[in-house]
Design a protein around this motif. Structure first.
Motif, PDB file in Angstrom:
ATOM      1  N   ALA A  64      15.607  64.022  45.807  1.00  0.00           N
ATOM      2  CA  ALA A  64      16.586  63.542  46.780  1.00  0.00           C
ATOM      3  C   ALA A  64      17.930  64.248  46.605  1.00  0.00           C
ATOM      4  O   ALA A  64      18.965  63.728  47.006  1.00  0.00           O
ATOM      5  N   HIS A  65      17.897  65.432  46.003  1.00  0.00           N
ATOM      6  CA  HIS A  65      19.146  66.130  45.708  1.00  0.00           C
ATOM      7  C   HIS A  65      19.900  66.547  46.972  1.00  0.00           C
ATOM      8  O   HIS A  65      21.113  66.741  46.934  1.00  0.00           O
ATOM      9  N   PHE A  66      19.195  66.678  48.092  1.00  0.00           N
ATOM     10  CA  PHE A  66      19.862  67.135  49.309  1.00  0.00           C
ATOM     11  C   PHE A  66      20.802  66.073  49.880  1.00  0.00           C
ATOM     12  O   PHE A  66      21.507  66.319  50.853  1.00  0.00           O
ATOM     13  N   GLY A  67      20.829  64.896  49.284  1.00  0.00           N
ATOM     14  CA  GLY A  67      21.730  63.851  49.744  1.00  0.00           C
ATOM     15  C   GLY A  67      23.027  63.771  48.962  1.00  0.00           C
ATOM     16  O   GLY A  67      23.836  62.862  49.203  1.00  0.00           O
ATOM     17  N   GLN A  68      23.267  64.700  48.015  1.00  0.00           N
ATOM     18  CA  GLN A  68      24.468  64.616  47.176  1.00  0.00           C
ATOM     19  C   GLN A  68      25.748  64.737  47.998  1.00  0.00           C
ATOM     20  O   GLN A  68      26.685  63.949  47.829  1.00  0.00           O
ATOM     21  N   MET A  69      25.807  65.729  48.872  1.00  0.00           N
ATOM     22  CA  MET A  69      27.020  65.919  49.661  1.00  0.00           C
ATOM     23  C   MET A  69      27.255  64.758  50.633  1.00  0.00           C
ATOM     24  O   MET A  69      28.396  64.437  50.970  1.00  0.00           O
ATOM     25  N   GLU A  70      26.166  64.129  51.085  1.00  0.00           N
ATOM     26  CA  GLU A  70      26.333  62.975  51.961  1.00  0.00           C
ATOM     27  C   GLU A  70      27.006  61.825  51.223  1.00  0.00           C
ATOM     28  O   GLU A  70      27.732  61.031  51.831  1.00  0.00           O
ATOM     29  N   CYS A  71      26.743  61.721  49.918  1.00  0.00           N
ATOM     30  CA  CYS A  71      27.421  60.688  49.120  1.00  0.00           C
ATOM     31  C   CYS A  71      28.934  60.896  49.155  1.00  0.00           C
ATOM     32  O   CYS A  71      29.710  59.934  49.298  1.00  0.00           O
ATOM     33  N   LEU A  72      29.367  62.146  49.007  1.00  0.00           N
ATOM     34  CA  LEU A  72      30.799  62.441  49.026  1.00  0.00           C
ATOM     35  C   LEU A  72      31.427  62.083  50.371  1.00  0.00           C
ATOM     36  O   LEU A  72      32.552  61.565  50.432  1.00  0.00           O
ATOM     37  N   LYS A  73      30.696  62.358  51.467  1.00  0.00           N
ATOM     38  CA  LYS A  73      31.224  62.033  52.797  1.00  0.00           C
ATOM     39  C   LYS A  73      31.370  60.527  52.982  1.00  0.00           C
ATOM     40  O   LYS A  73      32.350  60.046  53.557  1.00  0.00           O
ATOM     41  N   LEU A  74      30.392  59.787  52.491  1.00  0.00           N
ATOM     42  CA  LEU A  74      30.463  58.332  52.635  1.00  0.00           C
ATOM     43  C   LEU A  74      31.565  57.733  51.772  1.00  0.00           C
ATOM     44  O   LEU A  74      32.224  56.764  52.167  1.00  0.00           O
ATOM     45  N   ILE A  75      31.783  58.292  50.578  1.00  0.00           N
ATOM     46  CA  ILE A  75      32.854  57.781  49.711  1.00  0.00           C
ATOM     47  C   ILE A  75      34.216  57.993  50.366  1.00  0.00           C
ATOM     48  O   ILE A  75      35.121  57.158  50.268  1.00  0.00           O
ATOM     49  N   ALA A  76      34.371  59.111  51.042  1.00  0.00           N
ATOM     50  CA  ALA A  76      35.642  59.405  51.708  1.00  0.00           C
ATOM     51  C   ALA A  76      35.842  58.610  52.988  1.00  0.00           C
ATOM     52  O   ALA A  76      36.940  58.612  53.566  1.00  0.00           O
ATOM     53  N   SER A  77      34.819  57.927  53.465  1.00  0.00           N
ATOM     54  CA  SER A  77      34.920  57.157  54.705  1.00  0.00           C
ATOM     55  C   SER A  77      35.802  55.925  54.500  1.00  0.00           C
ATOM     56  O   SER A  77      35.795  55.321  53.419  1.00  0.00           O
ATOM     57  N   PRO A  78      36.558  55.513  55.516  1.00  0.00           N
ATOM     58  CA  PRO A  78      37.390  54.304  55.382  1.00  0.00           C
ATOM     59  C   PRO A  78      36.597  53.003  55.460  1.00  0.00           C
ATOM     60  O   PRO A  78      37.120  51.935  55.121  1.00  0.00           O
ATOM     61  N   ARG A  79      35.354  53.040  55.911  1.00  0.00           N
ATOM     62  CA  ARG A  79      34.560  51.817  56.074  1.00  0.00           C
ATOM     63  C   ARG A  79      33.944  51.392  54.732  1.00  0.00           C
ATOM     64  O   ARG A  79      33.427  52.217  53.976  1.00  0.00           O
ATOM     65  N   THR A  81      31.218  49.574  54.242  1.00  0.00           N
ATOM     66  CA  THR A  81      29.758  49.735  54.214  1.00  0.00           C
ATOM     67  C   THR A  81      29.377  51.153  53.824  1.00  0.00           C
ATOM     68  O   THR A  81      28.373  51.366  53.134  1.00  0.00           O
ATOM     69  N   ASP A  82      30.156  52.131  54.280  1.00  0.00           N
ATOM     70  CA  ASP A  82      29.892  53.516  53.894  1.00  0.00           C
ATOM     71  C   ASP A  82      30.207  53.737  52.420  1.00  0.00           C
ATOM     72  O   ASP A  82      29.434  54.373  51.690  1.00  0.00           O
ATOM     73  N   LYS A  83      31.350  53.243  51.968  1.00  0.00           N
ATOM     74  CA  LYS A  83      31.748  53.434  50.566  1.00  0.00           C
ATOM     75  C   LYS A  83      30.736  52.809  49.603  1.00  0.00           C
ATOM     76  O   LYS A  83      30.409  53.374  48.565  1.00  0.00           O
ATOM     77  N   ARG A  84      30.230  51.647  49.958  1.00  0.00           N
ATOM     78  CA  ARG A  84      29.290  50.954  49.070  1.00  0.00           C
ATOM     79  C   ARG A  84      28.041  51.783  48.840  1.00  0.00           C
ATOM     80  O   ARG A  84      27.617  52.000  47.696  1.00  0.00           O
ATOM     81  N   VAL A  85      27.447  52.314  49.912  1.00  0.00           N
ATOM     82  CA  VAL A  85      26.249  53.139  49.764  1.00  0.00           C
ATOM     83  C   VAL A  85      26.601  54.491  49.149  1.00  0.00           C
ATOM     84  O   VAL A  85      25.838  55.038  48.342  1.00  0.00           O
ATOM     85  N   GLY A  86      27.770  55.037  49.490  1.00  0.00           N
ATOM     86  CA  GLY A  86      28.168  56.329  48.939  1.00  0.00           C
ATOM     87  C   GLY A  86      28.352  56.280  47.431  1.00  0.00           C
ATOM     88  O   GLY A  86      27.883  57.157  46.702  1.00  0.00           O
ATOM     89  N   TYR A  87      29.052  55.240  46.943  1.00  0.00           N
ATOM     90  CA  TYR A  87      29.236  55.119  45.493  1.00  0.00           C
ATOM     91  C   TYR A  87      27.911  54.852  44.783  1.00  0.00           C
ATOM     92  O   TYR A  87      27.665  55.356  43.677  1.00  0.00           O
ATOM     93  N   LEU A  88      27.051  54.070  45.385  1.00  0.00           N
ATOM     94  CA  LEU A  88      25.727  53.836  44.792  1.00  0.00           C
ATOM     95  C   LEU A  88      24.949  55.147  44.702  1.00  0.00           C
ATOM     96  O   LEU A  88      24.312  55.441  43.672  1.00  0.00           O
ATOM     97  N   GLY A  89      24.992  55.946  45.768  1.00  0.00           N
ATOM     98  CA  GLY A  89      24.310  57.234  45.737  1.00  0.00           C
ATOM     99  C   GLY A  89      24.895  58.169  44.705  1.00  0.00           C
ATOM    100  O   GLY A  89      24.162  58.920  44.038  1.00  0.00           O
ATOM    101  N   ALA A  90      26.221  58.150  44.541  1.00  0.00           N
ATOM    102  CA  ALA A  90      26.847  59.008  43.531  1.00  0.00           C
ATOM    103  C   ALA A  90      26.381  58.636  42.130  1.00  0.00           C
ATOM    104  O   ALA A  90      26.121  59.506  41.289  1.00  0.00           O
ATOM    105  N   MET A  91      26.260  57.335  41.853  1.00  0.00           N
ATOM    106  CA  MET A  91      25.808  56.908  40.525  1.00  0.00           C
ATOM    107  C   MET A  91      24.360  57.306  40.255  1.00  0.00           C
ATOM    108  O   MET A  91      23.970  57.540  39.102  1.00  0.00           O
TER     109      MET A  91
END
Length: 770
Positions: A64-79, A81-91
């Motif tokens: 699932a390595h192709f989702g790494q950059m998507e984690c960064l985009k979600l973390i930078a999102s103001p929402r 719901t996006d941050k929650r999944v983004g930080y989980l993906g980063a971990m």
């Protein structure tokens, strides 16, 4: 256009409904294609849903390595719901080995300063999970500010993040010292427990912090006093024990603060006595608190009466049938020293006789190591090893046989005592293979002392030559004997052929020869050497190659060089260990034996090189070294691989190749002078931190032009506080004398984390190959 795909719940149901692994892979590959397409199209509204599905696929073990950059985009999102999944993906998808994790540093910094507790909690969790040393340095001040925030939710997570930062970057200690004193006044369980853990990490890594926090010992004592007497919080009590997790953590911190400090230890004495006497021992929670209490009592400068109480608690632990209480075995072994070695070893040996099989290996190895370090006399040392071999011989370490033979060989005044003790033990039981091997070796070397009698240190024992030979033949015949054990017995018979007087009136028992079909039942012999020769000849066609080789060589000695047999089969010379005690503590047993084998012996003027070229093996060695090349001038090489006279090996400086969080890895080198292409490297792991290093594995690799043999390590746990080191021997053959390149991989668990380090040693001394 975004390609439609399954919802997360539908994907889970479809994967669970797959009947074969192929069907499961097909579902996942199809859905991953949809996820990739969605990422390429850049759908911002459904990105967090796609990443959530990808994380589920990742947890099933699929890439699932192709989702790494998507984690960064979600973390930078103001929402949120996006941050929650983004930080989980980063971990889950990022770690220190990937540069992408550094890209979220600014996002975490911004989220920590926002003031939204839920977002701050996500950022702190991610930082404490994947935060590298660089990230910790950049974000340390932000975490420090959150330690004193009004909300307990954020403070608790900030404290745990600070623990991670200290482990990664110990020099950040000064930043977190001031808030800790204030946090000790907290009533919130999570914050207080995290603060105690943080102070423990600071004290273990900084002498200045240790000195600073000794001032709060009375406050810690008061907190623990409250826990023991009135309780802390009902919801954190377990089986009637008030908050055992917090009690254990405070006891560990008190152990560090009271070590080698008289004033702090004096403040703790009364409290430790109260905890030791009032804690309920009917539940595991109470036993855990008692275990830590005993550790603390024995590690600080406690009163003598308190130490007696701790030993009594330890004795009750050893008598307990619950496996969870058997941690007392590790504690007992750690408490052995030169002043109590006799009493502690006696208790441990009694425990060894009745303990479960899965504990015998650890107990036996611990007794042998303690005896080696603190033995008051050689006789006591020999008796201790013999009792361990008799009780749990099959569970001892592989080097126990070599260590005991070396110990007996170096104690000339105890040769008669040792051979009589071993003969009696062998006559009672031939099932313990290490014991049988040592006994056979000792009987072969000192069989004449066994027959002479007159040993004042043992009870009178009448031994006849017939019984000695019959016992060794019984070992050779036994189905329980390993090939190596038969090799010891065969060599012992050869040695006895020059030590027994013989009796012309005795006939040759032929039960072995009849069994093998070599002699008729009416055959007889008149001398012991003839009988021994017949027994040896049987194994000339043995299926075991090593045993067959020994028999062929010994038959050749009988047939062609019988007039020199007595000289060749002389007693082994005394082997002395080289170096000081400190050096011996750092070097492995294998390296010591290798160095001991280099002691020059007096050359004998006999031209037996043609025969002795065949005799280049040594019974009992874990891995026999390569055959030594005969030197010019007709120097005699001993039958059992004793080296010829040669110059002392060149001194090669030791080398430290690894150091992290108190774990140090040192290399020492030996080049046997008779085999210049052979290099012996002893890897020594020492742990000076406050926590054990467990599941320690060291692996090595060399270029193809070299030949590497990696022998078994002395253990897989490196004890804390500079305990017994773990050693491992590397045998490297360098026929081309090329510069050595060595790559090492270390895997271990330390401070609750799994660590893997791969590095190349490039600064090896040139003396290793020149």
């Amino acid at each position: 256009m975004v390609v439609s795909s399954l919802k997360l719940q539908d994907l889970i149901e479809e994967i669970r409904g797959a009947k074969t692994q192929a069907q499961e892979r097909e579902v996942i590959q199809k859905e991953c294609a949809h996820i990739r397409a969605s990422f390429r199209d850049g759908d911002p509204l459904h990105r967090h849903r796609q990443l959530a599905k990808l994380l589920y696929v990742h947890m099933l073990g699929y890439p699932a390595h192709f989702g790494q950059m998507e984690c960064l985009k979600l973390i930078a999102s103001p929402r949120f719901t996006d941050k929650r999944v983004g930080y989980l993906g980063a971990m889950l998808l990022l770690d220190e080995r990937q540069d992408a994790h550094l890209l979220i540093t600014n996002s975490i910094k911004n989220d920590l300063s926002q003031g939204i507790q839920a977002v701050q909690g996500l950022a702190l969790c991610t930082l404490s999970t994947v935060g590298s040393a660089e990230m910790c340095r950049d974000l340390a001040t932000e975490v420090e500010k959150l330690l004193l925030q009004p909300g307990s939710y954020v403070r608790k997570k900030a404290v745990l993040t600070a623990v991670h930062m200290i482990r990664k970057v110990p020099e950040l200690s000064n930043i977190f010292l001031p808030p800790c004193a204030q946090l000790l006044h907290e009533r919130h369980h999570g914050i207080l427990l995290g603060t105690i853990t943080l102070i423990t990490e600071l004290c273990e890594r900084s002498p200045a912090a240790l000195k600073h926090f000794r001032k709060v010992v009375p406050q810690l004592v008061q907190i623990l006093q409250t826990l023991v007497t009135t309780g802390y919080s009902v919801e954190h009590s377990i089986s009637g024990v008030s908050d055992p997790f917090l009690q254990v953590q405070i006891l560990r911190l008190l152990r560090i603060l009271g070590r080698n400090h008289e004033e702090s230890s004096e403040i703790m004495n009364d409290l430790l006595a109260q905890v030791a006497t009032n804690t309920d021992t009917s539940r595991n929670a109470g036993n855990a608190v008692l275990f830590e209490t005993v550790l603390t009592i024995m590690d600080i400068r406690s009163a003598a009466g308190l130490r007696v109480l701790a030993v009594n608690i330890l004795g009750r632990f050893l008598l307990n049938n619950d496996k969870n209480i058997r941690r007392a075995l590790e504690l007992s072994l750690a408490l052995v020293n030169s002043s109590n070695v006799r009493a502690m070893t006696q208790e441990l040996q009694s425990f060894l006789e009745s303990c479960l099989p899965d504990l015998r290996a650890d107990c036996a190895s611990g007794i042998l190591l303690a005896a080696e370090r603190f033995a008051p006399t050689k006789r006591w040392h020999i008796d201790t090893i013999l009792r361990v071999l008799t009780t749990a011989g099959t569970h001892v370490r592989d080097d126990a046989v070599a260590n005991l033979t070396q110990l007996i060989g170096g104690a000339q005044e105890l040769h008669a005592y040792s051979v009589r003790r071993l003969y009696s033990a062998l006559a009672e039981d031939i099932s313990q293979q290490p014991l049988v091997q040592v006994a056979a070796w000792c009987i072969g070397e000192y069989g004449d002392l066994l027959l002479e009698g007159g040993c004042e240190e043992t009870e009178p024992l009448q031994v006849e030559e017939e019984k000695v030979l019959a016992l060794l033949e019984k070992v050779l015949q036994s189905h329980m004997s390993l090939p190596a054990t038969r090799g010891y017995a065969l060599t012992a018979l050869m040695k006895l052929s020059t030590r027994l007087r013989g009796d012309n009136n005795l006939s040759l028992p032929c039960h072995i020869l009849e069994l093998k079909g070599r002699l008729p039942s009416h055959s007889h012999a008149t001398l012991w050497p003839s009988r021994i020769r017949q027994v040896v000849s049987i194994y000339g066609s043995c299926l075991d190659v090593e045993l067959q080789q020994r028999a062929v060589e010994y038959n050749t000695l009988f047939r062609k060089y019988d007039h020199m047999r007595a000289a060749i089969l002389e007693k082994m010379p005394l082997v002395e260990r080289g170096g000081t005690q400190d050096e011996e503590a750092k070097e492995s047993k294998e390296a010591q034996l290798s160095e001991a084998a280099l002691v020059p012996t007096e050359p004998q003027a006999s031209k037996l090189l043609d025969l002795l070229d065949l005799l280049d093996g040594t019974f009992g060695a874990t891995q026999p070294p390569p055959a030594l090349e005969p030197s010019p001038g007709g120097t005699l090489v001993h039958l059992l691989d004793l080296p010829c006279a040669s110059p002392a090996p060149a001194s090669i400086p030791n080398l430290r190749v690894f150091e992290r969080e108190g774990l140090q890895l040192n290399l020492s080198f030996v080049r046997p002078p008779g085999t210049p292409a052979l290099l012996l490297i002893t890897v020594t792991a020492v742990n000076t931190s406050g926590a054990d290093v467990t599941h320690f594995v060291c692996q090595a690799a060399v270029p193809k032009s070299f030949h590497l043999q990696l022998q078994a390590p002395s253990g897989d746990t490196v004890p804390a506080q500079g305990g017994l080191p773990v050693t491992q021997l590397l045998r490297i053959l360098n026929p081309n004398k090329a510069p050595l390149r060595l790559k090492l991989r270390l895997t271990y668990n330390h401070f609750g984390q799994s660590v893997q380090e791969i590095f190349e040693v490039n600064n090896l001394p040139v003396e290793m190959w020149q």
